[in-house]
Design a protein around this motif. Structure first.
Motif, PDB file in Angstrom:
ATOM      1  N   GLY A 140       0.789  -1.206  -0.009  1.00 26.32           N
ATOM      2  CA  GLY A 140      -0.111  -0.137  -0.127  1.00 26.32           C
ATOM      3  C   GLY A 140       0.659   1.272  -0.045  1.00 26.32           C
ATOM      4  O   GLY A 140       1.991   1.172  -0.119  1.00 26.32           O
ATOM      5  N   HIS A 199      -0.153  -4.028   3.317  1.00 27.59           N
ATOM      6  CA  HIS A 199      -1.532  -3.881   3.576  1.00 27.59           C
ATOM      7  C   HIS A 199      -2.191  -5.394   3.430  1.00 27.59           C
ATOM      8  O   HIS A 199      -1.936  -6.099   2.829  1.00 27.59           O
ATOM      9  CB  HIS A 199      -2.429  -3.035   2.962  1.00 27.59           C
ATOM     10  CG  HIS A 199      -2.244  -1.691   3.303  1.00 27.59           C
ATOM     11  ND1 HIS A 199      -2.946  -0.574   2.908  1.00 27.59           N
ATOM     12  CD2 HIS A 199      -1.179  -0.999   4.303  1.00 27.59           C
ATOM     13  CE1 HIS A 199      -2.570   0.435   3.484  1.00 27.59           C
ATOM     14  NE2 HIS A 199      -1.482   0.116   4.288  1.00 27.59           N
ATOM     15  N   TRP A 211      -6.001  -7.159   3.441  1.00 26.93           N
ATOM     16  CA  TRP A 211      -7.423  -6.694   3.255  1.00 26.93           C
ATOM     17  C   TRP A 211      -8.308  -8.155   3.279  1.00 26.93           C
ATOM     18  O   TRP A 211      -7.983  -9.192   2.986  1.00 26.93           O
ATOM     19  CB  TRP A 211      -7.587  -6.099   1.821  1.00 26.93           C
ATOM     20  CG  TRP A 211      -7.182  -5.106   1.452  1.00 26.93           C
ATOM     21  CD1 TRP A 211      -5.767  -4.759   1.123  1.00 26.93           C
ATOM     22  CD2 TRP A 211      -7.350  -3.689   1.669  1.00 26.93           C
ATOM     23  NE1 TRP A 211      -5.370  -3.470   0.996  1.00 26.93           N
ATOM     24  CE2 TRP A 211      -6.488  -2.904   1.272  1.00 26.93           C
ATOM     25  CE3 TRP A 211      -8.764  -3.049   2.319  1.00 26.93           C
ATOM     26  CZ2 TRP A 211      -6.534  -1.401   1.456  1.00 26.93           C
ATOM     27  CZ3 TRP A 211      -8.608  -1.794   2.001  1.00 26.93           C
ATOM     28  CH2 TRP A 211      -7.571  -0.916   1.707  1.00 26.93           C
ATOM     29  N   ALA A 256      -9.860  -3.536   6.684  1.00 24.16           N
ATOM     30  CA  ALA A 256      -8.343  -3.609   6.804  1.00 24.16           C
ATOM     31  C   ALA A 256      -7.937  -4.517   7.854  1.00 24.16           C
ATOM     32  O   ALA A 256      -8.530  -4.216   8.900  1.00 24.16           O
ATOM     33  CB  ALA A 256      -7.910  -2.139   6.900  1.00 24.16           C
ATOM     34  N   LYS A 267      -4.987  -6.353  10.595  1.00 20.82           N
ATOM     35  CA  LYS A 267      -3.950  -6.161  11.331  1.00 20.82           C
ATOM     36  C   LYS A 267      -2.908  -7.185  11.494  1.00 20.82           C
ATOM     37  O   LYS A 267      -3.752  -8.391  11.539  1.00 20.82           O
ATOM     38  CB  LYS A 267      -4.091  -5.182  12.466  1.00 20.82           C
ATOM     39  CG  LYS A 267      -4.520  -3.849  12.520  1.00 20.82           C
ATOM     40  CD  LYS A 267      -4.624  -3.066  13.704  1.00 20.82           C
ATOM     41  CE  LYS A 267      -5.288  -1.660  13.672  1.00 20.82           C
ATOM     42  NZ  LYS A 267      -5.477  -1.152  15.094  1.00 20.82           N
TER      43      LYS A 267
END
Length: 418
Positions: free
Chosen positions: A123, A128, A130, A147, A149
């Motif tokens: 990203g 990133h 998703w 999104a 983590k």
């Protein structure tokens, strides 16, 4: 992968697709680093796109791509024969991933009802991750990006809450499982065993339903790779979200549709005809079991062998054993066995003793036979009906089964022919 793709029996399928030689080289470097980092903790299966049918659909799939075009190549190979759409999918992209690309990839996967998927890429501010939720408050049956983590749960159960979203349910009346309640002023409602089950699911998972029935009264229909009929067609073509109406789990249906958990199990009930009548030969030998007949035949054969041995001796020996003027010992043996009187009796004590023993033996056997035969003649002269599938197989009986029940005999070709 160490947390979500470790499975004791199912290896993770690795697929790689690139649109350029540079992209292919970069993806292979990434794959090599992943394999080194895993250090054998996760079983991997490197595969290429093939038309060969595999033994079991993959439930753990990792895709390495260098863009949406490469993903489309892998997406075209997704089928229920090779992939379990309810399994886990991880997509590793070597290029920058923005929301537009993520929505495009997830949109394609949602068309196949694949929701357990994580997309990893670059990203604006680094790597990133998703994923997406297909159902959210006010946003039903669409891609709702999330999104992730590293500390998040990457593959949560996304079927625990539907936020009041509407579902189309295919059903028809099959009492007592489903009972349709029709009204001119209200939508079609359903009660019965599975109607109550549907109401419980609606309350627990928070969704609403619209009940649709198959056209032309086709009911379940046939499950085919293409051009299915009845409710199978409605589910396969997406006219309804799921079906509930005494739907049995079968090989043909499982090949194209994903079955839910079985909530009711029943036995296969067969109505069999009464046993066939005994033949005249079987009636004659029915009073005694086989071992009694073998003993009787053995005794008669032994007596005949003794007579044959004595016939080889001189006249004095023959007169001593079965008496004077006895010229037909074999016939006498058979006559006494069937209770026929003898006209000439032996005069010597030894011959008379042998005769008494033989008469007594034949009297006992004949009395037991006649009493057993009298008892059996008072009963129904037919074999008992078949009590198992194995006993039915031994007969020439034909199976009369409705077409929808033929699938239960597909595993038994010999029975299916009948």
């Amino acid at each position: 992968m160490l947390r979500d793709f470790r499975h004791p029996f199912a290896p993770s399928l690795i697929l790689l697709a690139a649109t350029s030689s540079e992209g292919d080289r970069l993806l292979r470097v990434i794959l090599q680093q992943v394999i080194v980092r895993l250090d054998g903790a996760v079983t991997l299966r490197l595969d290429v796109l093939s038309e060969q049918r595999i033994r079991r659909p993959s439930i753990r799939t990792v895709m390495f791509i260098d863009g949406y075009e490469a993903f489309q190549r892998l997406y075209a190979s997704l089928s229920v024969e090779k992939f379990d759409f309810s399994g886990r999918y991880l997509i590793v992209c070597s290029v920058s991933v923005d929301e537009e690309l993520a929505r495009s990839i997830f949109g394609d996967l949602w068309s196949l009802q694949i929701i357990n998927v994580v997309l990893i890429g670059h990203g604006d501010s680094g790597p990133h991750m998703w994923s997406y939720e297909p159902y959210a408050a006010g946003r039903c049956a669409m891609v709702n990006l999330m999104a992730l983590k590293p500390s998040d749960k990457h593959y949560p159960d996304k079927t625990l809450m539907y936020h009041g979203c509407p579902f189309k349910v295919g059903s028809f009346e099959t009492r007592p499982f489903t009972i349709m309640e029709r009204s001119d002023t209200e939508p079609l409602k359903m009660s019965g065993f599975e109607g109550d089950l549907l109401d419980t699911l609606k309350e627990k998972l928070n969704f609403t339903v619209q009940i649709l029935e198959p056209e032309n009264g086709e009911q379940w229909g046939y499950a085919l790779p293409r051009n299915s009929t009845g409710m199978m067609r409605m589910i396969q073509e997406g006219e309804v979200d799921f079906g509930i109406s005494c739907l049995g789990i079968s090989v043909a249906r499982s090949a194209i549709l994903k079955a839910g958990l079985a909530h009711y199990t029943t036995s296969l009930v067969l109505a069999v005809p009464k046993g066939r009548p005994y033949t005249a030969f079987e009636k004659l030998f029915r009073p005694f079991e086989a071992n009694v007949w073998w003993i009787t035949v053995t005794v008669i054969a032994g007596a005949a062998f003794v007579i044959a041995s004595i016939e080889l001796r001189n006249q004095s020996v023959r007169n001593f054993v079965y008496g004077q003027q006895t010229h037909t010992p074999y016939l006498n043996l058979v006559q006494i066995f069937f209770g026929i009187a003898m006209h000439l009796l032996p005069r010597r004590n030894f011959a008379r003793t042998l005769l008494i023993f033989w008469i007594y033996f034949c009297f006992v056997i004949r009395s037991l036979y006649q009493s057993a035969l009298f008892r059996y003649l008072q009963q129904e002269l037919t074999f008992p009906p078949s009590r198992s599938m194995a006993e039915i197989d031994q007969t020439k009986a034909l199976y009369y089964v409705v077409e929808s029940g033929e699938r239960y005999y597909e595993a038994f070709p010999d029975r299916l022919l009948r």
